[in-house]
Write an enzyme that holds these catalytic residues in place. Structure first.
Site, PDB file in Angstrom:
ATOM      1  N   SER A 157      23.094 -25.845  -6.363  1.00  0.00           N
ATOM      2  CA  SER A 157      21.975 -24.912  -6.198  1.00  0.00           C
ATOM      3  C   SER A 157      22.434 -23.667  -5.462  1.00  0.00           C
ATOM      4  O   SER A 157      23.369 -23.711  -4.649  1.00  0.00           O
ATOM      5  CB  SER A 157      20.899 -25.625  -5.388  1.00  0.00           C
ATOM      6  N   LYS A 205      23.367 -30.377  -1.046  1.00  0.00           N
ATOM      7  CA  LYS A 205      24.126 -29.734  -2.126  1.00  0.00           C
ATOM      8  C   LYS A 205      25.469 -29.210  -1.596  1.00  0.00           C
ATOM      9  O   LYS A 205      26.507 -29.337  -2.243  1.00  0.00           O
ATOM     10  CB  LYS A 205      23.308 -28.594  -2.746  1.00  0.00           C
ATOM     11  N   TYR A 223      17.748 -30.484   2.309  1.00  0.00           N
ATOM     12  CA  TYR A 223      18.000 -30.538   0.861  1.00  0.00           C
ATOM     13  C   TYR A 223      19.196 -29.663   0.500  1.00  0.00           C
ATOM     14  O   TYR A 223      20.127 -30.097  -0.183  1.00  0.00           O
ATOM     15  CB  TYR A 223      16.758 -30.081   0.074  1.00  0.00           C
TER      16      TYR A 223
HETATM   17  N1  LIG Z   1      14.466 -27.504 -10.323  1.00  0.00           N
HETATM   18  C1  LIG Z   1      15.071 -26.676  -9.498  1.00  0.00           C
HETATM   19  O1  LIG Z   1      14.483 -25.687  -9.068  1.00  0.00           O
HETATM   20  C2  LIG Z   1      16.499 -26.894  -9.071  1.00  0.00           C
HETATM   21  C3  LIG Z   1      17.248 -25.837  -8.528  1.00  0.00           C
HETATM   22  C4  LIG Z   1      18.561 -26.068  -8.132  1.00  0.00           C
HETATM   23  C5  LIG Z   1      19.119 -27.329  -8.271  1.00  0.00           C
HETATM   24  N2  LIG Z   1      18.362 -28.336  -8.799  1.00  0.00           N
HETATM   25  C6  LIG Z   1      18.975 -29.656  -8.918  1.00  0.00           C
HETATM   26  O2  LIG Z   1      18.939 -30.040 -10.283  1.00  0.00           O
HETATM   27  C7  LIG Z   1      18.801 -31.452 -10.396  1.00  0.00           C
HETATM   28  C8  LIG Z   1      17.661 -31.783 -11.307  1.00  0.00           C
HETATM   29  O3  LIG Z   1      16.475 -31.189 -10.789  1.00  0.00           O
HETATM   30  P1  LIG Z   1      15.069 -31.329 -11.516  1.00  0.00           P
HETATM   31  O4  LIG Z   1      14.322 -30.079 -11.246  1.00  0.00           O
HETATM   32  O5  LIG Z   1      15.250 -31.769 -12.913  1.00  0.00           O
HETATM   33  O6  LIG Z   1      14.426 -32.483 -10.623  1.00  0.00           O
HETATM   34  P2  LIG Z   1      13.560 -33.732 -11.077  1.00  0.00           P
HETATM   35  O7  LIG Z   1      13.003 -34.354  -9.852  1.00  0.00           O
HETATM   36  O8  LIG Z   1      12.603 -33.349 -12.157  1.00  0.00           O
HETATM   37  O9  LIG Z   1      14.668 -34.664 -11.723  1.00  0.00           O
HETATM   38  C9  LIG Z   1      15.505 -35.467 -10.958  1.00  0.00           C
HETATM   39  C10 LIG Z   1      15.436 -36.858 -11.549  1.00  0.00           C
HETATM   40  O10 LIG Z   1      16.319 -37.700 -10.814  1.00  0.00           O
HETATM   41  C11 LIG Z   1      15.673 -38.926 -10.594  1.00  0.00           C
HETATM   42  N3  LIG Z   1      16.279 -39.511  -9.396  1.00  0.00           N
HETATM   43  C12 LIG Z   1      16.253 -39.038  -8.124  1.00  0.00           C
HETATM   44  N4  LIG Z   1      16.957 -39.833  -7.310  1.00  0.00           N
HETATM   45  C13 LIG Z   1      17.448 -40.836  -8.087  1.00  0.00           C
HETATM   46  C14 LIG Z   1      18.257 -41.960  -7.848  1.00  0.00           C
HETATM   47  N5  LIG Z   1      18.705 -42.248  -6.625  1.00  0.00           N
HETATM   48  N6  LIG Z   1      18.592 -42.760  -8.876  1.00  0.00           N
HETATM   49  C15 LIG Z   1      18.138 -42.499 -10.134  1.00  0.00           C
HETATM   50  N7  LIG Z   1      17.372 -41.457 -10.423  1.00  0.00           N
HETATM   51  C16 LIG Z   1      17.025 -40.624  -9.414  1.00  0.00           C
HETATM   52  C17 LIG Z   1      14.190 -38.610 -10.484  1.00  0.00           C
HETATM   53  O11 LIG Z   1      13.356 -39.702 -10.842  1.00  0.00           O
HETATM   54  C18 LIG Z   1      14.046 -37.460 -11.467  1.00  0.00           C
HETATM   55  O12 LIG Z   1      13.661 -37.898 -12.765  1.00  0.00           O
HETATM   56  C19 LIG Z   1      18.637 -31.960  -8.962  1.00  0.00           C
HETATM   57  O13 LIG Z   1      19.897 -32.388  -8.496  1.00  0.00           O
HETATM   58  C20 LIG Z   1      18.183 -30.734  -8.207  1.00  0.00           C
HETATM   59  O14 LIG Z   1      18.522 -30.817  -6.854  1.00  0.00           O
HETATM   60  C21 LIG Z   1      17.091 -28.141  -9.217  1.00  0.00           C
END
Ligand SMILES: NC(=O)c1ccc[n+]([C@@H]2O[C@H](COP(=O)([O-])OP(=O)(O)OC[C@H]3O[C@@H](n4cnc5c(N)ncnc54)[C@H](O)[C@@H]3O)[C@@H](O)[C@H]2O)c1
Length: 344
Positions: free
Chosen positions: A127, A156, A152
């Site tokens: 991120s 990362k 959080y």
């Molecule tokens: N959406 C954003 O704005 C954003 C920005 C930067 C980085 N990210 C990163 O991108 C990735 C995906 O984000 P997203 O927006 O799709 O989030 P999200 O919450 O929609 O998806 C993450 C998924 O991981 C699953 N999960 C979490 N912990 C788990 C575990 N221990 N075991 C199995 N499954 C698990 C959750 O059930 C969820 O379905 C994450 O790592 C997030 O930190 C997201």
């Protein structure tokens, strides 16, 4: 068939990436998601849109034994994309240990499995929060990383560091950390989008839920930042653009085009948009007025951040193609389909 394992495949970005991966008939997608922030129906949506299914194992990536069984059952996995994480900035300030435990233990376990099962290609969802409070815009990959403004963000930053130390001793694995800016929007079909089980924290689901009457009023966090209109500046990027970037990053590693065994690449549009401008774009495409107020700053937020995206173009041949109005229109289409029961 090329087997790709994605963790968090039922989540927002993971599911959109699964759809893009499945559009290649040579790719089989295996997901590991414990559904802590998603629902099993997402896997059905992915199958419906892609015309082919991804198999989801409802397994916690922090459970090393159960994770290993997935690798045992699916020999010959060639690439892993690690999306699974908890991601709510505010919640992480309130529950730091839960965030460190989930996000770091899951990463350690998946890297361990990559080494043990000889997976050569690893992509990490990082991120722009790793850049912390920045002094100079736009943010390039050379911009120094800093202690992040929230637990959080620190998961990362530490996560990237863990991968670096791991790659230095790994016999097999090459890795890319993709540093996302602000993914928003939904699949063009309107059949998949962001639908968090937990209270939404990201701007766009809060906008669409407010417009639907599910949230009485939207609060813009902070109107006194040193920006054009006082609200935070973010680099919004369409989730389908992000998904396409993952496919390209995977191909890049699999074709051995990487110069270093571990690379960092920004995924942003290169354009800063304020929260108030994003709201105006929504109001324009949806043809309605949103009920919002400008409130206090939210702990952990930085005032302005947007990317220099030239490295992604140079290395991956990727750049964002969809603008802010397209992002808002797709998110609204998805929300209306949810409201009308067309999507579940
Ligand atoms: N959406 C954003 O704005 C954003 C920005 C930067 C980085 N990210 C990163 O991108 C990735 C995906 O984000 P997203 O927006 O799709 O989030 P999200 O919450 O929609 O998806 C993450 C998924 O991981 C699953 N999960 C979490 N912990 C788990 C575990 N221990 N075991 C199995 N499954 C698990 C959750 O059930 C969820 O379905 C994450 O790592 C997030 O930190 C997201």
């Amino acid at each position: 068939m090329t087997k790709i394992l994605i963790t968090g495949g039922c989540g927002y970005i993971g599911s959109h990436t699964a759809i893009e991966l499945l559009s290649n008939p040579e790719i089989e997608v295996i997901s590991v998601d414990n559904l802590i922030n998603s629902s099993a129906q997402t896997a059905d949506r992915v199958g419906q849109i892609a015309g082919r299914n991804m198999k989801n194992y409802q397994v916690d990536v922090c459970d090393k034994e159960a994770l290993s069984e997935v690798f045992e059952e699916n020999p010959g996995i060639e690439g892993v994309i690690h999306f699974a994480a908890l991601k709510a900035v505010g919640e992480s300030v309130e529950q730091p240990l839960r965030y460190y435990q989930n996000n770091l233990l899951s990463l350690i376990n998946i890297l361990d499995c990559c080494e043990k099962y000889e997976v050569k290609n690893f992509i990490f969802s990082s991120s722009c929060t790793v850049y912390g409070e920045i002094d100079q815009l736009p943010v390039t990959e050379q911009t120094p990383t800093k202690e992040a403004a929230s637990p959080y963000g620190n998961t990362k930053l530490v996560g990237e560091r863990i991968i670096k130390d791991f790659i230095a001793i790994s016999e097999n694995v090459n890795a890319i950390a993709l540093r996302y800016f602000n993914p928003v929007g939904a699949h063009d079909s309107g059949l998949n989008g962001e639908d968090p089980i937990n209270k939404p924290n990201n701007l766009v689901p809060v906008i669409t839920r407010t417009a639907s009457g599910m949230i009485p009023q939207l609060t813009v966090f902070g109107g006194d930042y040193a920006t054009r209109d006082g609200s935070c500046v973010r680099d919004y990027i369409h989730v389908v653009d992000i998904a396409e970037a993952h496919v390209k990053a995977l191909e890049y590693l699999m074709e051995g085009k990487n110069e270093d065994r571990y690379e960092y690449i920004n995924l942003g549009s290169g354009n800063g948009v304020t929260v108030l401008e994003a709201i105006q774009a929504f109001e324009k495409v949806a043809g309605l007025e949103l009920n919002y107020v400008v409130g206090d700053r939210r702990p952990g937020d930085v005032g302005a951040i947007y990317s220099d995206s030239s490295l992604a173009k140079e290395k991956l041949g990727w750049e964002a193609r969809r603008g802010i109005e397209e992002m808002m229109a797709s998110a609204w289409k998805w929300q209306m389909n949810l409201n009308e029961g067309v999507a579940v």
